[in-house]
Design a protein around this motif. Sequence first.
Motif, PDB file in Angstrom:
ATOM      1  N   TYR A   1       0.842  -1.023  -0.104  1.00  0.00           N
ATOM      2  CA  TYR A   1       0.041   0.201   0.073  1.00  0.00           C
ATOM      3  C   TYR A   1       0.831   1.386  -0.146  1.00  0.00           C
ATOM      4  N   PHE A   2       1.751   1.528   1.025  1.00  0.00           N
ATOM      5  CA  PHE A   2       2.580   2.538   1.054  1.00  0.00           C
ATOM      6  C   PHE A   2       3.680   2.677  -0.077  1.00  0.00           C
ATOM      7  N   ASP A   3       4.144   1.630  -0.547  1.00  0.00           N
ATOM      8  CA  ASP A   3       5.068   1.613  -1.498  1.00  0.00           C
ATOM      9  C   ASP A   3       4.395   1.897  -2.870  1.00  0.00           C
ATOM     10  N   TYR A   4       3.685   1.585  -3.301  1.00  0.00           N
ATOM     11  CA  TYR A   4       2.665   2.103  -4.597  1.00  0.00           C
ATOM     12  C   TYR A   4       2.041   3.499  -4.513  1.00  0.00           C
ATOM     13  N   LYS A   5       1.759   3.749  -3.067  1.00  0.00           N
ATOM     14  CA  LYS A   5       1.224   5.324  -3.137  1.00  0.00           C
ATOM     15  C   LYS A   5       2.178   6.114  -3.147  1.00  0.00           C
ATOM     16  N   GLY A   6       3.453   5.986  -2.596  1.00  0.00           N
ATOM     17  CA  GLY A   6       4.714   6.580  -2.662  1.00  0.00           C
ATOM     18  C   GLY A   6       5.041   6.504  -4.197  1.00  0.00           C
ATOM     19  N   LEU A   7       5.020   5.562  -4.869  1.00  0.00           N
ATOM     20  CA  LEU A   7       5.307   5.463  -6.390  1.00  0.00           C
ATOM     21  C   LEU A   7       4.666   6.299  -7.245  1.00  0.00           C
ATOM     22  N   LEU A   8       3.532   6.531  -6.916  1.00  0.00           N
ATOM     23  CA  LEU A   8       2.542   7.379  -7.735  1.00  0.00           C
ATOM     24  C   LEU A   8       2.769   8.905  -7.225  1.00  0.00           C
ATOM     25  N   GLU A   9       2.835   9.037  -5.880  1.00  0.00           N
ATOM     26  CA  GLU A   9       2.934  10.369  -5.752  1.00  0.00           C
ATOM     27  C   GLU A   9       4.429  11.145  -6.134  1.00  0.00           C
ATOM     28  N   TYR A  10       5.404  10.214  -6.169  1.00  0.00           N
ATOM     29  CA  TYR A  10       6.858  10.681  -6.644  1.00  0.00           C
ATOM     30  C   TYR A  10       6.523  10.808  -8.100  1.00  0.00           C
ATOM     31  N   ALA A  11       5.836   9.978  -8.585  1.00  0.00           N
ATOM     32  CA  ALA A  11       5.933  10.256 -10.300  1.00  0.00           C
ATOM     33  C   ALA A  11       5.338  11.765 -10.482  1.00  0.00           C
ATOM     34  N   TRP A  12       4.336  11.874  -9.867  1.00  0.00           N
ATOM     35  CA  TRP A  12       3.760  13.555 -10.010  1.00  0.00           C
ATOM     36  C   TRP A  12       4.684  14.469  -9.402  1.00  0.00           C
ATOM     37  N   SER A  13       4.918  14.160  -8.311  1.00  0.00           N
ATOM     38  CA  SER A  13       6.043  15.324  -7.831  1.00  0.00           C
ATOM     39  C   SER A  13       7.356  15.722  -8.252  1.00  0.00           C
ATOM     40  N   HIS A  14       7.539  14.388  -9.277  1.00  0.00           N
ATOM     41  CA  HIS A  14       9.051  14.889  -9.967  1.00  0.00           C
ATOM     42  C   HIS A  14       8.525  15.138 -11.679  1.00  0.00           C
ATOM     43  N   SER A  15       7.540  15.449 -11.680  1.00  0.00           N
ATOM     44  CA  SER A  15       7.137  15.920 -12.993  1.00  0.00           C
ATOM     45  C   SER A  15       7.109  14.836 -14.280  1.00  0.00           C
ATOM     46  N   VAL A  16       7.012  13.581 -13.744  1.00  0.00           N
ATOM     47  CA  VAL A  16       6.886  12.314 -14.688  1.00  0.00           C
ATOM     48  C   VAL A  16       5.621  12.055 -15.277  1.00  0.00           C
ATOM     49  N   VAL A  17       4.673  12.513 -14.580  1.00  0.00           N
ATOM     50  CA  VAL A  17       3.276  12.335 -15.123  1.00  0.00           C
ATOM     51  C   VAL A  17       2.663  13.756 -15.007  1.00  0.00           C
ATOM     52  N   SER A  18       1.501  13.843 -15.816  1.00  0.00           N
ATOM     53  CA  SER A  18       0.653  14.983 -15.723  1.00  0.00           C
ATOM     54  C   SER A  18      -0.223  14.881 -14.536  1.00  0.00           C
ATOM     55  N   ASP A  19      -0.827  15.997 -14.269  1.00  0.00           N
ATOM     56  CA  ASP A  19      -1.950  16.157 -13.140  1.00  0.00           C
ATOM     57  C   ASP A  19      -3.075  15.414 -13.330  1.00  0.00           C
ATOM     58  N   GLN A  20      -3.329  15.198 -14.816  1.00  0.00           N
ATOM     59  CA  GLN A  20      -4.513  14.334 -15.157  1.00  0.00           C
ATOM     60  C   GLN A  20      -4.071  12.834 -14.800  1.00  0.00           C
ATOM     61  N   ASP A  21      -3.054  12.409 -15.443  1.00  0.00           N
ATOM     62  CA  ASP A  21      -2.681  11.155 -15.306  1.00  0.00           C
ATOM     63  C   ASP A  21      -2.672  10.828 -13.612  1.00  0.00           C
ATOM     64  N   TYR A  22      -2.202  11.639 -12.974  1.00  0.00           N
ATOM     65  CA  TYR A  22      -1.971  11.499 -11.359  1.00  0.00           C
ATOM     66  C   TYR A  22      -3.520  11.307 -10.701  1.00  0.00           C
ATOM     67  N   LYS A  23      -4.280  12.457 -10.984  1.00  0.00           N
ATOM     68  CA  LYS A  23      -5.603  12.142 -10.475  1.00  0.00           C
ATOM     69  C   LYS A  23      -6.576  11.161 -10.874  1.00  0.00           C
ATOM     70  N   LYS A  24      -6.395  10.690 -12.323  1.00  0.00           N
ATOM     71  CA  LYS A  24      -6.955   9.358 -12.744  1.00  0.00           C
ATOM     72  C   LYS A  24      -6.490   8.310 -11.784  1.00  0.00           C
ATOM     73  N   ALA A  25      -5.037   7.908 -11.667  1.00  0.00           N
ATOM     74  CA  ALA A  25      -4.800   6.914 -10.791  1.00  0.00           C
ATOM     75  C   ALA A  25      -5.243   6.902  -9.285  1.00  0.00           C
ATOM     76  N   ARG A  26      -5.066   8.013  -8.862  1.00  0.00           N
ATOM     77  CA  ARG A  26      -5.609   8.357  -7.460  1.00  0.00           C
ATOM     78  C   ARG A  26      -7.024   7.916  -7.281  1.00  0.00           C
ATOM     79  N   ARG A  27      -7.916   8.264  -8.234  1.00  0.00           N
ATOM     80  CA  ARG A  27      -9.389   7.758  -8.196  1.00  0.00           C
ATOM     81  C   ARG A  27      -9.619   6.395  -8.681  1.00  0.00           C
TER      82      ARG A  27
END
Length: 483
Positions: A232-258
């Motif tokens: 849980y924490f590892d994949y949550k961290g993976l997604l947040e890291y990708a967004w916070s380091h400009s790897v994915v767009s806001d839209q991709d991040y929000k889609k995955a979070r939902r």
Amino acid sequence: MAAESLLPNKILLFIFYFVVALNTSINAAANLKLSEEYENDRIMKLPHQPSTPTISQFSGYITVNEAHGRALFYWFFQAQSQPNKKPLLLWLNGGPGCSSIGYGAAVELGPLRVAKKGAALEFNPHSWNKEANLLFVESPIGVGFSYTNTSSDFDDIDDRFVAEDTYNFLVRWLKRFPQFKDHEFFISGESYAGHYVPQVAELVHERNKKREKYPYINLKGFIVGNPETNDYFDYKGLLEYAWSHSVVSDQDYKKARRACNFKLENWSTACVDAMTTVFDRYKEIDIYNIYAPSCLLKNTSAGIASENDFSNTKAQSHGFRRMKLVPGGYDPCYSTYAEGYFNRMDVQKALHINSRGLSGTVRWTVCNDSVFRSYNYTVFSVLPIYRKLIKEGLKIWMYSGDADGRVPVIGSRYCIEALELPLKTPWTSWYYKNQVGGRLVEYEGLTLVTVRGAGHLVPLNKPNEALALIHSYLSGEPLPTHR
């Protein structure tokens, strides 16, 4: 009469000295046999190994299950100085399916590294055998040179299977090398070894309590780098890291979070699709070191599995990409060179691979795709083991290269926060040669150290800082927190 009474005493004395002499002879023979056994594993010199400095090294097989014909391959380096006093440090790589020889030993922290496109070895001045006797083992079976004669074993491989085989390996290796059985013993590793290491530590710790049944192993603690710890924490961290380091767009991040609930064992189709998009964004860069160049060789090994290779039930992306720091520049194609070197017949002969009675070379790969794909992922979190072993007083450290997108520091911080440990030393910088080496925070029973600018393989990317880190861990000398 007096002479007659002395006769039985003389006979008893003779018997006593005879028994003592016999036991001495038996012990001497046993010690000679043990000495001969590990001497058979001594490596005199590997092909194209530098002539200096002198390196005391051994390699070979330890049978972990006679009935199934299961054996694990190891490569061992004595400490560069005072090997009789320094601790024994076991290193494990993860994957699952990746070789501790191909990564830890030959690329990261061993004294000999593959160089010059697989044509030679070079001495590693930052090797961790400056601090400890260094033991690498290829685990589980199917990885590197390790093998089984029972094909059905591959259906059973999971964390428990790996822990049991590794424990049996340790017990039998220490019988072969009895001079190290009383040394302080530590376990280390990275990535999916974040599962292996604490589970082996727990097994050793529990069996140490049953000394009438199991041999005692002088376990003192473990240290893991960029470790998979809690899904849980590892994949949550993976997604947040990708967004916070400009790897994915806001839209991709929000889609995955939902779409994603990482607490679930089985991901929804929507989550798999969303996370596939996240991993697709990493195709252009190296997820394991987001600021490093990628390997552009067309024939280079691509890894044990694509990071976007999802099943319909759960994303099982525990692979590695290849990277290597060499003098004069960064070479991310090193795994191709390692495979070239370890597949040479003269190299395998020097490593005693032919002790299996095989003719020709054994096909060796840095990572075994089939082990990765057949691995049974049965453990969601190893945090309960942390709680248990912290209470038992083991020395536990976690370190994290902060440029790793695969098992990012964000997820590791979530894992540690979930333990709710009392704080000893707040978040602060530590230094190497007056520059910030990273950050550290100490809790009661656990220390987290970050390494600035390092990726997934910290000893490869930041060898000086990694050596300072392991020195601090093993010696108890604190990392400097002032310039």
